[in-house]
Design an enzyme around this catalytic site. Structure first.
Site, short mmCIF file in Angstrom:
data_model
loop_
_atom_site.label_atom_id
_atom_site.label_comp_id
_atom_site.label_asym_id
_atom_site.label_seq_id
_atom_site.Cartn_x
_atom_site.Cartn_y
_atom_site.Cartn_z
N GLN A 103 0.88 -1.17 0.00
CA GLN A 103 0.00 0.00 0.00
C GLN A 103 0.91 1.22 0.00
O GLN A 103 1.48 1.55 1.04
CB GLN A 103 -0.90 -0.02 1.24
CG GLN A 103 -1.68 -1.32 1.43
CD GLN A 103 -2.81 -1.49 0.44
OE1 GLN A 103 -3.54 -0.53 0.14
NE2 GLN A 103 -2.96 -2.69 -0.12
N GLY A 117 -11.61 2.58 4.19
CA GLY A 117 -10.66 1.70 3.52
C GLY A 117 -9.83 2.41 2.46
O GLY A 117 -10.07 3.58 2.12
N HIS A 118 -8.89 1.68 1.89
CA HIS A 118 -7.98 2.25 0.89
C HIS A 118 -8.73 2.66 -0.39
O HIS A 118 -9.65 1.99 -0.82
CB HIS A 118 -6.82 1.31 0.54
CG HIS A 118 -7.21 -0.09 0.21
ND1 HIS A 118 -6.32 -1.12 0.20
CD2 HIS A 118 -8.39 -0.63 -0.11
CE1 HIS A 118 -6.93 -2.22 -0.12
NE2 HIS A 118 -8.18 -1.96 -0.32
N ASN A 119 -8.28 3.75 -0.96
CA ASN A 119 -8.81 4.25 -2.24
C ASN A 119 -10.26 4.70 -2.19
O ASN A 119 -10.90 4.90 -3.22
CB ASN A 119 -8.63 3.20 -3.36
CG ASN A 119 -7.18 2.90 -3.64
OD1 ASN A 119 -6.54 2.14 -2.92
ND2 ASN A 119 -6.64 3.51 -4.66
#
Lengths: 346, 346, 346
Positions: free
Chosen positions: A200, A241-243
């Site tokens: 990440q 969460g990511h993105n």
């Protein structure tokens, strides 16, 4: 805060009856006022408190006429509620930005630029190559990693963590122990049942006027950026969460979770303990009821949804109402079956 | 990261077309590439970006032939996607373990053993009698209590708390503000309505390759150990109660909670915001849908469950589908009742 | 802990068989006992472990007679389970209050009063004008703001944050990374779709014997106080909104959220992952099932509720049971409809 009654009256454009030299050091509800406090009376339901309060001063409407002796100084203004709110805001702003200077020990990495009127509390940590604007407040135990940019007038509270490469706008407030830019949950299943870490390497961007509540966690993007747009307000213990992208002026209540790569539109209102699956697109103005589970994208703006899994709010209210009556529904069905059976036999 | 295009091509076993002396300092998606970045083109859907990207270099498949002039250096490899992934992993590993040395002030209790290549950030705290392996990274503001053991290559991020007597394996990652080994929620009700604290004197054991997300809390055992087995991956803001066991290579998504003494098997996949009651045993390979409430043990391996309270996934999907149609179901029932009534009368 | 077997026997009023000079340094379950540990045997189901345990000493009932040779020292007491529990409590109390003194660097603001036997860990921060009682333990990385009062025998664990003006009673335990007194989620919608911050200027009051779990967040009141009353026990990762009140001896399990201005009564038992809407009043002795969503006030004391939205526990169990059978319910309905249709035709 330390002002005289007279100074406050001048600020509010009001007139004083009583001792205008008294020192005011706090704000309180009229029923809880202590000496040194200023309070207000707007709703006459609470008038009786005016005659017993210990508050040093009370803001009242210009049209108000006391029916008994009042021991507090009175400040007469056009609208007592608005005036008190203005005082609250002024006091809050002063408090929020009161801390200036550097307490020791604190840590500052090389090659940082920091603006004027900043505060860096004891045990605060700022890594390398950071740019902090004017009036930025980094409270004790806050952590700012490497290559971080923070805009003017932003407050990083005690124990908040801003990880490497994140970008924080102006007038943001990051509450205690929030985590911004930690590595997200990316693991690729392997044929042998184990998992391999998916690196990440992206960051988090907060635009301006963003609120991040206590203990809330916002993961960095895999590549690129997780983005929280201008004016979005996140409550406590939320997981992003990511993105993920959160649109402008969207508010999200406590303990809601948003899975990776979901895009939430502008001006959405999301209640507490809601869950969103990943890779969804949620239209502007969507309203989501508490504890809903959102598993599908929402295309139409202004949609209200509810329940887990979530569907239309009105429809869900009808289904939920019948859910409570399921035992009687089943009884009615059994009755019909019995009749049917007995008719057959007859 | 700072490499030339040529160095990267050598690492990947590829050939360069274009300027192989350019310096590469970051990785990016092709549509977001800036000078200094390297990117990749695998899916030809994105080919148009190749001709406009600002990235200094792009990794492409050996079979690929550009249809227009390309301004970036190209690195031709067998499989551009795999090559880029390998680059990401290499970069990530370098970043994760880049920090070496001791920043001051930091606190180290007496009688500790610390391996080579370690990092201890400013304001990190390590108590008495701790053993830390090689290449352990203790970031700023991390807290390690007394008598803690941490294996090689483990990273303790900013503000994570590892309490007394915990044992952490190798290659674990503890994300910011996670809490491991705090006293669990043990209170015995007394006849007068008050509660007496049940002492929590055990510890937490994390085996190897365990991931603990930001803000996640893992309580110590009452006696003995709360255990998270090899390869288990916990997302952010998860709560793990005392004496819980999580099996090998089990993944748990954000905001899930597991009550005391529940044992989760190996290779389970548990979605977000799930709740488990206490004292359950969950078989290997169990899959649990988001927001489920698990109130009973699962005996059969590979079972998929869903809903609150949870039951079979397929069955729950059927019930949930009918739940949405409950108003029409009731209408059909009413219609039958009316017919029945009118037939009687006739 | 370091005692001889004889000292422990004296404390418990028991008699020793075996070597009473052995040193005891830990407590363990009989099946996990190592040299230096003391254990107990109460349930004879576990008797076989007595003959194999490595524990240096085992507490047994006076009535117990070993059937084989025992290698551990035995301490005979009236009730082995109670005696072991007493030992646990004594050990736990000693551990909890063992830390005394000031580690450096730590930060102490001006004009503070701190009682005797206190501990201030390295990197702990205490602001201006604070009053801390006797035997208060402020662990490393804990943050105590300005004007905070903390009563005797209270423990503030690593990384906990107590913000300005909060009042903490006696014998409270604030677990790692909990946040008390952060600004709540108050935003007034503006006509242009943006939000204006509503200043949050109140505080949080914890009365005595309150437990606040790891990562739990308690927001300050807008004005006045958010109040957690005597003996209330909050588990990990709970969110308590502004102006909430939690009654005496109420226990709340992990990841529950309580929205602003809700008042929870005394002696309530609230399970995990429950959500409460704002501005509710919940009667004394209310019991709430896990993952419930409470949207309405509860007037009657001792009510048990469940489900989301929550209603009577018994009724909800019936509805939930039928929910699982909805497919068969619909089938029965269809059967009736078909019969009805075919009868018509005939």
């Amino acid at each position: 805060m330390k002002f005289t009654v007279k100074q406050i009256a001048t600020l509010l454009g009001g007139e004083v009856a009583g001792n205008d030299t008294l020192a005011i050091t706090g704000l309180a509800k009229i029923e809880e006022g202590k000496p040194g406090d200023i309070s207000f009376l707007s709703n006459l339901k609470y008038e009786s408190y005016l005659y017993t309060t210990q508050a040093s001063a009370v803001i009242v409407d210009r049209s108000f006429e006391p029916r008994k002796p009042v021991f507090s100084a009175l400040i007469f203004v056009e609208n007592s509620y608005s005036a008190f709110t203005r005082l609250l805001e002024e006091y809050h702003k002063q408090l929020s930005f009161a801390r200036v200077g550097v307490e020791q020990p604190s840590y500052l990495g090389e090659n940082c630029q920091i603006g004027e009127q900043h505060y860096r509390g004891a045990f605060s940590y700022i890594g390398r190559n950071c740019q902090l604007g004017n009036n930025v407040k980094v409270h004790p135990h806050a952590y700012v990693g490497n290559n971080v940019r923070i805009g003017d007038n932003t407050i990083i509270h005690a124990g908040a963590r801003i990880l490497d490469n994140c970008v924080i706008g102006q007038y943001c407030v990051i509450h205690p122990n929030a985590v911004i830019g930690s590595e997200g949950f990316g693991f690729a299943p392997q044929p042998d049942g184990t998992y391999k870490t998916i690196p990440q390497l992206g960051n988090v961007i907060l635009e301006d006027f963003v609120n991040v509540g206590s203990g809330t966690t916002i993961d960095c993007a895999t590549l690129g950026s997780t983005i929280i747009r201008t004016g979005a307000k996140l409550d406590n213990l939320i997981q992003i969460g990511h993105n993920v992208e959160i649109g402008k002026h969207t508010v999200i209540a406590g303990q809601t979770g948003i899975s990776g790569s979901t895009k939430i539109g502008d001006n959405c209102v999301i209640a507490g303990q809601v869950g969103f699956a990943g890779h969804l697109t949620i239209a502007n103005g969507t309203k989501v009821g508490a504890q809903s589970g959102v598993g599908k994208s929402i295309d139409e703006e202004g949609t209200a949804i509810n329940s887990s899994p979530a569907f239309g709010l009105k429809e869900s209210m009808r289904s939920l109402a019948i859910f409570r009556r399921l035992p009687s529904l089943e009884q009615r069905l059994s009755n019909l079956e019995k009749k049917n059976e007995s008719e057959k036999k007859s």
